[in-house]
Design a protein around this motif. Structure first.
Motif, PDB file in Angstrom:
ATOM      1  N   VAL A 407      42.665  39.720  35.649  1.00 22.65           N
ATOM      2  CA  VAL A 407      43.424  40.656  36.485  1.00 22.65           C
ATOM      3  C   VAL A 407      42.701  41.990  36.592  1.00 22.65           C
ATOM      4  N   ASN A 408      42.141  42.465  35.491  1.00 20.81           N
ATOM      5  CA  ASN A 408      41.406  43.730  35.538  1.00 20.81           C
ATOM      6  C   ASN A 408      40.205  43.639  36.478  1.00 20.81           C
ATOM      7  N   ALA A 409      39.533  42.479  36.493  1.00 23.75           N
ATOM      8  CA  ALA A 409      38.407  42.303  37.409  1.00 23.75           C
ATOM      9  C   ALA A 409      38.879  42.342  38.856  1.00 23.75           C
ATOM     10  N   ALA A 410      40.014  41.700  39.139  1.00 24.90           N
ATOM     11  CA  ALA A 410      40.551  41.754  40.500  1.00 24.90           C
ATOM     12  C   ALA A 410      40.946  43.183  40.883  1.00 24.90           C
ATOM     13  N   MET A 411      41.536  43.932  39.940  1.00 20.26           N
ATOM     14  CA  MET A 411      41.881  45.316  40.215  1.00 20.26           C
ATOM     15  C   MET A 411      40.633  46.163  40.446  1.00 20.26           C
ATOM     16  N   ALA A 412      39.589  45.896  39.671  1.00 17.31           N
ATOM     17  CA  ALA A 412      38.338  46.633  39.867  1.00 17.31           C
ATOM     18  C   ALA A 412      37.715  46.307  41.222  1.00 17.31           C
ATOM     19  N   ALA A 413      37.880  45.060  41.688  1.00 18.70           N
ATOM     20  CA  ALA A 413      37.396  44.714  43.023  1.00 18.70           C
ATOM     21  C   ALA A 413      38.157  45.505  44.091  1.00 18.70           C
ATOM     22  N   CYS A 414      39.457  45.639  43.903  1.00 20.17           N
ATOM     23  CA  CYS A 414      40.241  46.462  44.831  1.00 20.17           C
ATOM     24  C   CYS A 414      39.795  47.920  44.761  1.00 20.17           C
ATOM     25  N   GLU A 415      39.460  48.365  43.568  1.00 21.16           N
ATOM     26  CA  GLU A 415      38.951  49.734  43.420  1.00 21.16           C
ATOM     27  C   GLU A 415      37.659  49.922  44.195  1.00 21.16           C
ATOM     28  N   ALA A 416      36.731  48.933  44.073  1.00 24.28           N
ATOM     29  CA  ALA A 416      35.469  49.038  44.798  1.00 24.28           C
ATOM     30  C   ALA A 416      35.688  49.009  46.304  1.00 24.28           C
ATOM     31  N   GLY A 417      36.711  48.301  46.752  1.00 25.52           N
ATOM     32  CA  GLY A 417      37.014  48.233  48.175  1.00 25.52           C
ATOM     33  C   GLY A 417      37.956  49.313  48.660  1.00 25.52           C
ATOM     34  N   ALA A 423      45.815  47.191  44.184  1.00 25.21           N
ATOM     35  CA  ALA A 423      45.564  47.505  42.776  1.00 25.21           C
ATOM     36  C   ALA A 423      46.852  47.881  42.072  1.00 25.21           C
ATOM     37  N   LEU A 424      47.670  48.707  42.714  1.00 32.75           N
ATOM     38  CA  LEU A 424      48.950  49.086  42.112  1.00 32.75           C
ATOM     39  C   LEU A 424      49.886  47.884  41.996  1.00 32.75           C
ATOM     40  N   GLN A 425      49.846  47.003  42.996  1.00 31.18           N
ATOM     41  CA  GLN A 425      50.706  45.821  42.946  1.00 31.18           C
ATOM     42  C   GLN A 425      50.296  44.890  41.798  1.00 31.18           C
ATOM     43  N   LEU A 426      48.998  44.751  41.579  1.00 38.81           N
ATOM     44  CA  LEU A 426      48.548  43.927  40.454  1.00 38.81           C
ATOM     45  C   LEU A 426      48.971  44.545  39.133  1.00 38.81           C
TER      46      LEU A 426
END
Length: 620
Positions: A407-417, A423-426
Motif C-alpha cells: 500500500v505504501n508503494a501504491a501511495m508513493a506512486a500517487c505521490e510521484a504522479g 493517496a488520501l483514500q488509500l
C-alpha cells in the motif's frame, strides 16, 4: 492399540471319543482309537512373549510411520512392568523416544534403567543427546556429558559430536567450542563430523571468520573436507561477502578434494555470488552444471537470478527463467520473484508488470506479496500511479492480501504522479484491510498533497485565521487518531510544500509553533524548507530571523540557502553570516555568499568574506 489379543479358543475335553457321522444310526460301531485334534490357546508365557515381540516390532519400524503418542505408549508398556533385559533394548527404546523429540522421557528412561541395574551404554547416551539436539536442549545434553565422565560410560567421539551439534542447533557456538576443547583435553580426537558441527555452529552465529579458520584447521590435521564441509564454508563466505573465496573453495572441492559437487554445493556457491553481484560467474557456474555437473534445480536457478537482480541485469535473469522452462522445472515463486526484482532494479516496469500478468494467468506460480510489492515499487519509480492502483486492486480481488509495503508503494506512486486524492483514500482505507499506517504512509500522503498543489485549496478559514492544508490536517489530526507520531520528515514535507503557493506564514507557523509544541526537533532541512518559502515571498527579514534561530539552536544551515536570497540590504547578508560564523561552513557556503555580493557589485565585501571563510575553514 497395536497389541491385539486373540480371543479364547473353544476347548474340548482331551481324549474323549467322538462318534463319526459315517456310522449308520442304530448301529453299534467301533469307536475311533485316537482322539480328535483340538486347537488349544497359547500359554501365558507364550502370550507374554508374543506381546513383547509386537511391542519391539513397533519400536523397530524406523524413523517414519509411527507417531509420538504411539511410541510413548509402547515404551510405557515395556517399562511398567520393567521388561528391558539388556542394554541393546534400552538403546532401542531411548532412540525411539529421541526420534519423536521426547527428550525428557529419554533422559528419564536412562535414570530409571540404573535403578533396575541396567547401566546405559555409550550408544544409549548418544541417542538421548540426539533427542536433545532435535529440541535444541543444550543444557541437559551438557549435564549428561558431565555425568558420563563422572559415572560412565566414558564418552566417545560420537557422543561429543552429538553434544556439539546440540549446542550448534541452539546457537551456542561458544559452548560448542568449549566442548571441542574438553574433547581434546580428554584425548578424544575430533573427526570430520566434529569439525562440520563446529563450522555449522559458528556459521549460524554469524562468526564466519571462526568458521573459515576451522576449515583451515581441519586441513592441517590431515582431515579431508567433504560436501558438508565445503557447503558450510561457502555459506560462511556468503555471509562475509567473500564471493571470490567461495568460488575458490568450489574449485578446491573438485580438484584437490576429488569431490563431485552436488546440487546443494553449487546452490550455496551461487548464493554466495549475490553480495558481489557477480552475475557473469553465476552464468559460468550454471553452464558447468549443464555440461557435466548436477542438473540445476529451481533453487539453483533462483539463486542465480538473485545474483542478476543484485546486478540489475534483467536480461540474464530472463534467460535463467527461460532455462527453467526448457528444463521442465516446476516454476517457483522465488524464481519469478527474483526475476521481477531484477526488473525492478533495472527500472524496467513493463517487463515486471508482464511477468506478474503471466503469473496471474496461470503460466507461472501464483504471485506472493513480495512479487506484487516489487512490481508496485517499479511502477512507483516510474510514476505509473494508475497501473499501481490496478495492481493493488488485483491483489484485493485475487490475492495475495496486500501488506503495508504494498500500500505504501501504491501511495508513493500517487505521490510521484501528484495524485493527492487517491493517496488520501488509500491512507483512509488501511483500516479496512486490517493494516495500520506508519510514518512512511503519512509522509507519502503529505507529499502527494504538496506535489498536487492542494495546499491553498485545502486551507480552511477559522476564527484565528488560516489553518493548515488538507494534508497537514490529516497529518496532525489523522495521525492522532491512528496513534502515530509524525517524525521530522513529515513536518519537513509539509513545510516544503508551502513554498510553491507562497504560503510562507504557514511554513513559519509549522516550524516555529507546531513543531515546538510536539516532541519533534527541527533539523537543517526544516529550516531550509522555511527559508525557501521566505525566499519565494521575498521575506528577507524572516530569513535573517531564521538564520539567527538556527544559530541559537546550533543547527548547521544548508549552505545553498545561506545568503542565496534577494536581500534588499546587502549588510543583512553579512550580519546573517556573522550570526552563524561559529557553525561549520564549507565551500558551498563561501561560494554562495561571494556570489551574492558579486551580483550586488560589492566586490570588496566578497574579498573580506573570502578571507573570513578561509579563517573559519582552513580547508577552503
Amino acid at each position: 492399540m497395536l497389541l491385539a489379543t486373540a480371543g479364547p479358543w473353544p476347548v474340548l475335553p482331551h481324549g474323549r471319543n467322538v462318534q463319526t457321522s459315517l456310522s449308520p444310526p442304530g448301529t453299534r460301531t467301533a469307536m475311533l482309537s485316537c482322539p480328535a485334534t483340538i486347537p488349544r490357546g497359547p500359554s501365558a508365557s507364550q502370550q507374554q512373549q508374543e506381546r513383547r515381540a509386537q511391542l519391539w516390532q513397533s519400536l523397530s519400524r524406523g524413523k517414519k510411520g509411527i507417531k509420538r503418542e504411539e511410541i510413548l505408549s509402547v515404551v510405557a508398556r515395556l517399562t511398567d512392568p520393567w521388561q528391558l533385559k539388556h542394554d541393546k533394548e534400552l538403546t532401542m527404546a531411548v532412540g525411539a523416544l529421541a526420534r519423536c523429540k521426547a527428550w525428557e522421557h529419554s533422559l528419564s528412561l536412562l535414570l530409571e534403567a540404573q535403578g533396575h541395574r541396567l547401566d546405559p551404554n555409550v550408544f544409549a547416551c548418544s541417542a538421548a543427546i540426539s533427542g536433545c539436539e532435535k529440541c535444541k536442549q543444550w543444557e541437559p545434553a551438557l549435564r549428561l556429558l558431565e555425568g558420563m565422565w563422572r559415572d560412565g560410560p566414558p564418552p566417545d567421539a560420537a557422543v561429543y559430536n552429538a553434544v556439539v551439534s546440540t549446542c550448534a542447533a541452539a546457537g551456542q557456538w561458544e559452548r560448542a567450542l568449549e566442548v571441542q576443547a574438553q574433547m581434546e583435553s580428554r584425548r578424544v580426537d575430533p573427526n570430520l563430523v566434529s569439525f562440520n558441527a563446529l563450522i555449522g555452529a559458528c556459521r549460524s552465529a554469524g562468526r564466519w571468520e571462526r568458521a573459515l579458520a576451522l576449515g583451515s584447521e581441519l586441513r592441517r590435521r590431515g582431515l579431508a573436507p567433504d560436501q558438508v564441509t565445503y557447503t558450510a564454508l561457502i555459506i560462511a563466505c556468503r555471509e562475509a561477502g567473500r564471493w571470490e573465496l567461495a568460488l575458490s573453495l568450489l574449485g578446491e572441492a573438485k580438484l584437490e578434494g576429488g569431490l563431485r559437487p552436488d546440487v546443494v554445493l553449487f546452490g550455496a556457491t551461487l548464493a554466495a555470488l549475490e553480495p558481489g553481484a557477480a552475475w557473469e560467474q553465476a552464468v559460468e557456474l550454471v553452464a558447468q552444471m549443464l555440461t557435466g555437473g548436477p542438473r540445476p534445480n529451481s533453487a539453483c536457478l533462483g539463486a542465480a537470478v538473485a545474483v542478476c537482480r543484485a546486478a540489475a541485469n534483467w536480461e540474464a535473469a530472463l534467460e535463467f527463467l527461460e532455462l527453467s522452462r526448457r528444463l521442465d522445472l516446476e516454476p517457483s515463486v522465488r524464481l519469478f520473484s527474483a526475476v521481477v526484482g531484477a526488473c525492478r532494479e533495472a527500472q524496467l516496469w513493463p517487463m515486471a508488470l508482464l511477468l506478474l500478468t503471466e503469473m496471474r494467468s496461470g503460466q507461472g506460480p501464483a504471485p506472493d506479496v513480495i512479487t506484487c510489492s516489487d512490481v508496485l515499487i517499479s511502477l512507483q519509480r516510474a510514476g505509473e500511479w494508475e497501473r499501481a492502483l490496478g495492481v493493488l486492486q488485483g491483489m484485493l480481488d485475487f490475492g495475495p492480501a496486500p501488506d503495508l509495503v504494498s500500500v505504501n508503494a501504491a501511495m508513493a506512486a500517487c505521490e510521484a504522479g501528484r495524485e493527492w486524492l487517491p493517496a488520501l483514500q488509500l491512507l483512509q482505507g488501511l483500516g479496512a484491510w486490517s493494516l495500520s499506517a506508519d510514518v512512511v504512509s503519512l509522509n507519502s500522503a503529505v507529499s502527494a498533497c504538496g506535489r498536487g498543489l492542494q495546499w491553498a485549496a485545502a486551507l480552511q478559514v477559522v476564527a484565528s485565521g488560516r489553518s493548515w492544508s488538507r494534508a497537514l490536517d490529516m497529518l496532525l489530526q489523522g495521525a492522532g487518531l491512528l496513534r502515530i507520531l509524525p517524525d521530522v520528515i513529515s513536518f519537513n514535507t509539509a513545510i516544503g510544500a508551502c513554498a510553491p503557493e507562497g504560503l510562507w506564514q504557514n511554513s513559519l507557523a509549522i516550524l516555529l509553533d507546531e513543531m515546538r509544541h510536539r516532541p519533534v526537533i527541527p533539523d537543517v532541512v526544516s529550516f531550509n524548507a522555511a527559508l525557501g518559502s521566505c525566499e519565494v515571498a521575498l521575506q528577507w527579514e524572516w530569513t535573517v530571523v531564521l538564520l539567527h534561530e538556527m544559530e541559537v539552536q546550533r543547527r548547521r544551515p544548508s549552505l545553498e540557502n545561506l545568503l542565496d536570497h534577494d536581500f534588499q540590504e546587502i549588510d543583512s547578508a553579512a550580519d546573517s553570516f556573522g550570526d552563524v560564523a561559529n557553525m561549520e561552513v564549507n565551500t558551498v557556503t563561501a561560494i554562495t555568499a561571494i556570489s551574492a555580493y558579486g551580483r550586488s557589485q560589492q566586490w570588496w565585501r566578497a574579498l573580506d568574506l573570502l578571507a573570513e571563510a578561509k579563517r573559519l575553514t582552513p580547508r577552503l
